[in-house]
Design an enzyme around this catalytic site. Structure first.
Site, PDB file in Angstrom:
ATOM      1  N   ARG A  79      -5.522  -0.220   3.968  1.00  0.00           N
ATOM      2  CA  ARG A  79      -5.180   0.133   2.593  1.00  0.00           C
ATOM      3  C   ARG A  79      -4.606  -1.047   1.797  1.00  0.00           C
ATOM      4  NH1 ARG A  79      -3.600   4.831   5.400  1.00  0.00           N
ATOM      5  NH2 ARG A  79      -1.427   4.139   5.501  1.00  0.00           N
ATOM      6  N   GLU A 133       0.852  -1.187   0.000  1.00  0.00           N
ATOM      7  CA  GLU A 133       0.000   0.000   0.000  1.00  0.00           C
ATOM      8  C   GLU A 133       0.886   1.234   0.000  1.00  0.00           C
ATOM      9  OE1 GLU A 133      -0.627   2.385   2.641  1.00  0.00           O
ATOM     10  OE2 GLU A 133       0.886   1.559   3.970  1.00  0.00           O
ATOM     11  N   HIS A 176       6.876   6.749  18.777  1.00  0.00           N
ATOM     12  CA  HIS A 176       6.049   7.018  17.597  1.00  0.00           C
ATOM     13  C   HIS A 176       4.886   7.935  17.926  1.00  0.00           C
ATOM     14  CE1 HIS A 176       3.073   6.429  14.349  1.00  0.00           C
ATOM     15  NE2 HIS A 176       4.162   6.482  13.612  1.00  0.00           N
ATOM     16  N   PHE A 191       2.926  15.603  14.054  1.00  0.00           N
ATOM     17  CA  PHE A 191       2.440  15.791  12.692  1.00  0.00           C
ATOM     18  C   PHE A 191       1.005  16.300  12.684  1.00  0.00           C
ATOM     19  CE2 PHE A 191       0.004  13.986   9.132  1.00  0.00           C
ATOM     20  CZ  PHE A 191       0.527  14.759   8.118  1.00  0.00           C
ATOM     21  N   HIS A 242       4.479   7.423   2.516  1.00  0.00           N
ATOM     22  CA  HIS A 242       5.054   6.131   2.898  1.00  0.00           C
ATOM     23  C   HIS A 242       4.546   5.038   1.981  1.00  0.00           C
ATOM     24  CE1 HIS A 242       1.702   4.790   5.932  1.00  0.00           C
ATOM     25  NE2 HIS A 242       1.609   4.073   4.840  1.00  0.00           N
ATOM     26  N   SER A 292       9.167   5.331   4.810  1.00  0.00           N
ATOM     27  CA  SER A 292       8.415   6.525   5.179  1.00  0.00           C
ATOM     28  C   SER A 292       9.289   7.744   4.913  1.00  0.00           C
ATOM     29  CB  SER A 292       8.021   6.446   6.657  1.00  0.00           C
ATOM     30  OG  SER A 292       7.274   7.568   7.053  1.00  0.00           O
TER      31      SER A 292
END
Length: 352
Positions: free
Chosen positions: A178, A143, A299, A306, A320, A219
């Protein structure tokens, strides 16, 4: 609003998504699209490793040789060049090539120019190390996700276009949703990461066999076009948070299921650094990657940073790609590399 899964890859779901059908994502994102003739891609990571500034030019010459081979018939449809320093202080140069036809890759790899150079005993006598990490996901096994729509990097560069705005992003579990294969398969790992040839402690040639459903994430960040407040925001706030998380996985990944993690920066053929970077992480499973992403502080800091600033970003290019693979569609080979390189760190010696 489109599904991230292209129409020709959709099928009746045996496994449900994480969100309801009327879910609306918080901002627009897009995925790469390919025609139905794309059945499988090849992602080849070709590396040169060295220790000490006096060996840099030898390593750069080796990288240029790999790139010159990319120009041969059946070479990759797209490639990029990067550098990074690993936890042991070794410098690593990489040429990353993408093929949309596995048969073309096999012809390229078996061509006399390429095969004779890689297999030559001369590689064992040089003052640099080499590695190649090759994975080949089928169309339903990878994906993509982009915050932009032009000049797609990575695997997107060998696909055929871009989607409209997609629904499956902005929530935990959207990465899995995805994947076309997620409609019917949980992508659970099976088997072990095994040493099938060589001994890392004595260097030489070492070959690692992967197992089913190893996950690979790339990423990326491109800040070349940013300016003013946006550039300052990326360099002072986003990038340091990202680097801290990537360094954690580089140094402590084994405890969370990450086999190998590299935070790399683009370079040109002269070795000059460009204002683009990406992370390459091999994980035992997609599930373990998700678990770290959803729960680990390193993370969560990246994710929350973000989301807090996303509305203020206009020229920063973020993306990514994530893939899983069958054991038979992977090759990990190392020549004169230190024993903590790539998949060697966690590979087991088979019984007997």
């Amino acid at each position: 609003m489109e599904s991230a899964i292209d129409k020709h890859l959709q099928c009746p779901r045996a496994l449900s998504r994480r969100v309801a059908d009327d879910y609306e994502p918080p901002f627009p994102m897009w995925v790469a699209r390919a025609k139905e003739d794309l059945c499988q891609v090849v992602m080849g990571y070709f590396g040169v490793q060295y220790l000490g500034a006096e060996k840099k030019e030898t390593a750069m010459a080796a990288l240029r040789r790999i790139v010159s081979d990319f120009a041969l018939p059946d070479g990759p449809g797209h490639y990029d060049l990067t550098c990074h320093q690993d936890a042991q202080g070794y410098e690593n140069l990489m040429a990353v090539g993408y093929w949309r036809d596995p048969n073309a890759y096999k012809r390229w790899l078996s061509s006399p120019v390429v095969s004779s150079w890689w297999e030559s005993e001369d590689r064992l006598q040089e003052e640099v190390g080499y590695f190649r990490e090759i994975v080949a996901p089928r169309a339903e096994q990878f994906e993509t996700l982009y915050a932009f729509r032009e000049q797609l990097p990575g695997v997107g560069a060998i696909m055929d276009g871009i989607s409209g705005e997609v629904q499956e992003h902005g929530y935990w579990g959207s990465m899995r949703d995805r994947f076309p294969i997620s409609q019917t398969d949980r992508m659970q790992p099976s088997g072990k990461l095994e040493m099938i040839e060589g001994n890392p402690q004595s260097q030489g040639r070492v070959i690692i066999r992967g197992h089913d459903n190893i996950a690979l994430i790339r990423s990326g960040q491109d800040w070349a076009e940013t300016e003013g407040d946006e550039r300052d925001l990326y360099l002072r706030e986003i990038e340091p948070t990202l680097r801290a998380g990537m360094d954690f996985l580089r140094d402590n990944g084994k405890e969370v299921g990450c086999y190998s993690n590299r935070y790399v920066q683009y370079i040109d053929l002269d070795g000059s650094r460009l204002e683009k970077s990406y992370n390459i992480g091999h994980w035992r499973s997609l599930d373990l990657l998700e678990r770290w992403a959803e729960a680990h502080p390193t993370h969560l800091r990246i994710f929350t940073t973000f989301f807090r600033v996303a509305a203020d970003l206009s020229k920063l290019r973020l993306y990514h790609e994530v893939s899983v693979f069958n054991a038979s569609d992977q090759l990990y080979e190392y020549v004169n590399c230190h024993p903590q390189t790539g998949m060697m760190r966690d590979a087991m010696v088979p019984d007997g």
